[in-house]
Design a protein around this motif. Structure first.
Motif, mmCIF file in Angstrom:
data_model
loop_
_atom_site.group_PDB
_atom_site.id
_atom_site.type_symbol
_atom_site.label_atom_id
_atom_site.label_comp_id
_atom_site.label_asym_id
_atom_site.label_seq_id
_atom_site.Cartn_x
_atom_site.Cartn_y
_atom_site.Cartn_z
ATOM 1 N N THR A 56 0.818 -1.222 0.000
ATOM 2 C CA THR A 56 0.000 0.000 0.000
ATOM 3 C C THR A 56 0.841 1.257 0.000
ATOM 4 O O THR A 56 0.301 2.360 -0.029
ATOM 5 N N THR A 57 2.155 1.104 0.035
ATOM 6 C CA THR A 57 3.025 2.273 0.120
ATOM 7 C C THR A 57 3.936 2.378 -1.095
ATOM 8 O O THR A 57 4.280 1.369 -1.720
ATOM 9 N N ALA A 58 4.309 3.597 -1.421
ATOM 10 C CA ALA A 58 5.298 3.874 -2.469
ATOM 11 C C ALA A 58 5.785 5.295 -2.267
ATOM 12 O O ALA A 58 5.062 6.141 -1.738
ATOM 13 N N ARG A 59 7.010 5.554 -2.685
ATOM 14 C CA ARG A 59 7.582 6.906 -2.591
ATOM 15 C C ARG A 59 7.744 7.449 -4.002
ATOM 16 O O ARG A 59 8.489 6.893 -4.811
ATOM 17 N N LEU A 60 7.023 8.541 -4.295
ATOM 18 C CA LEU A 60 6.994 9.119 -5.631
ATOM 19 C C LEU A 60 7.588 10.523 -5.593
ATOM 20 O O LEU A 60 7.222 11.335 -4.743
#
Length: 448
Positions: A56-60
């Motif tokens: 559910t997480t990501a760094r954009l």
């Protein structure tokens, strides 16, 4: 590739380059200056594509120019949450060099999983051309974030010289500046990428050799206005709202919009580390769906005012809304006696433009960016453009995401090429015959 060509790509610590058209068709810690933005997650709604994402997480990452709008809107309006990506972090980057470095580091080292990119930066990373140790970082191009929304700004001291879209009558002025020891100095924001390519095309179309008649330098987007104020440069090419500020603050004028150079041109892209996308294919498509829905939302004129208020916030652009409003709505006072423009289709567009889809990543557009790098000697003539594109461009994932979202068939392109592209000077580009394009150009560094 010559040493001179390799040195062109030196930009920020550790950057290098090397190259590769078959001309027959187409760890460092996080930057403390970065600002992370999060919102309270709403309950996830699984929309299309079966079960939810693997994570559910990501760094954009993003740069505070209009091209980043879908990333910011997807966060603030809850579109990431809607598609199950409830812990996405949207991280402002100080420069394109910092963004590149953080994608190389990856989120495991405090960097980024994916980001907004100028084209063809993802290809440079994929081939190890802008990594410190020349190691290849496999990348996937997932979608185009926007079209247009870019311009070439000129310092006020050049007013009255007819330095507008067509430079064919003012070459002698550039020669005069060079002969006087003060060559016209223009800035772009990352070597070999679109904002440099726009200014090079504009100059060359007017008979001015960008490698011999002027001086080109690289600076981060926010620094462009400051440098113009201090007189350290004569012009720059970057994304809105920075060019428009030159006119609004009486620093200079806009020579041209890139929408005039190439109507409905591709601008910037969203790309992801291939290892992350391969590990989390459902999460990858969930992010794409959120961005695509954000593109549709912001392209609705009824939502532009709200989008402007969001972007103006301190955590995003940190600029007054009245600076963002005119260019976001296609309202440009170019200055220097030029007719004003008031047409939303001449400003940034995010989902559709007069030629069709904005979001879909046409392979033919990638081919133009790579071919321009060949034109200027930044990549060798034998670069396997088609091979590179087939590895990096994941238009297949865009189609899958669009179908899972229920996007109308009419809005899903049937071909990977948009057809023949025509520039303001009458030059045409056909991705199926890039050699013909290169032969048609009077000013270039490659011999064809």
């Amino acid at each position: 590739m010559s040493k001179l060509s390799r040195r062109r790509f030196l930009y920020t610590a550790g950057a290098t380059t090397a190259g590769t058209i078959l001309l027959n068709a187409c760890t460092n810690p996080p930057n403390p200056n970065q600002q992370q933005t999060t919102t309270t997650a709403s309950p996830a709604v699984n929309v299309g594509g079966g079960e939810g994402p693997e994570v559910t997480t990501a760094r954009l990452g993003y740069i505070p120019i209009f091209e980043s709008t879908p990333i910011i809107i997807a966060k603030v309006k809850g579109f990431f949450d809607k598609y199950g990506m409830t812990d996405v972090q949207v991280v402002k980057q100080a420069s394109w060099g910092a963004l590149r470095d953080n994608v190389i580091i990856g989120s495991q080292g405090g960097g980024l999983d994916a980001a907004q990119f100028q084209m063809p930066m993802p290809y440079f990373l994929n081939e190890g051309l802008i990594t410190a140790d020349k190691s290849k970082l496999p990348m996937y191009v997932l979608l185009q974030t926007s079209t247009q929304g870019n311009g070439i700004a000129i310092a006020g001291k050049h007013s009255g010289k007819n330095m507008h879209l067509n430079l064919s009558q003012v070459k002698s002025y550039f020669t005069q500046l060079k002969g006087g020891g003060t060559p016209f100095t223009a800035a772009y924001t990352f070597p070999g990428a679109n904002q440099e390519l726009w200014i090079r095309y504009w100059l060359a179309a007017g008979g001015i050799d960008p490698d011999a008649d002027v001086k080109l330098i690289a600076v981060p987007p926010p620094q462009t206005v400051a440098n113009m104020k201090t007189g350290t440069m004569d012009g720059f090419s970057t994304g809105d709202p920075w060019p428009y500020r030159i006119v609004q603050e009486n620093i200079g004028f806009m020579a041209t919009l890139t929408a005039q150079i190439w109507p409905a041109h591709p601008e910037e892209y969203f790309a992801v580390r291939a290892d992350w996308a391969d590990q989390y294919p459902k999460a990858t498509k969930a992010i794409m769906k959120a961005l695509m829905e954000a593109q549709q939302w912001v392209d609705d004129p009824a939502n532009r005012d709200e989008a402007i208020q969001i972007l103006s916030g301190r955590e995003y652009f940190n600029l007054a809304a009245d600076i963002l409003t005119p260019p976001m709505k296609g309202q440009y006072n170019l200055g220097d006696g030029q007719p004003a423009i008031n047409d939303i289709n001449m400003g940034p567009l995010f989902w559709k433009d007069p030629r069709g889809s904005v979001s879909y990543p046409y392979k033919s557009h990638d081919a133009w960016f790579l071919t321009e790098n060949i034109r200027w000697g930044m990549l060798p003539l034998d670069t396997d453009v088609k091979g590179w594109i087939d590895k990096v461009n994941r238009e297949d994932l865009w189609r899958e995401a669009a179908k899972e979202m229920g996007i109308a068939d009419a809005d899903i392109p049937k071909e990977t090429t948009r057809g023949v592209e025509t520039f303001f000077d009458g030059i045409t580009f056909d991705a199926n015959d890039p050699t013909a394009y290169l032969k048609s150009l009077q000013i270039k560094k490659v011999s064809v």
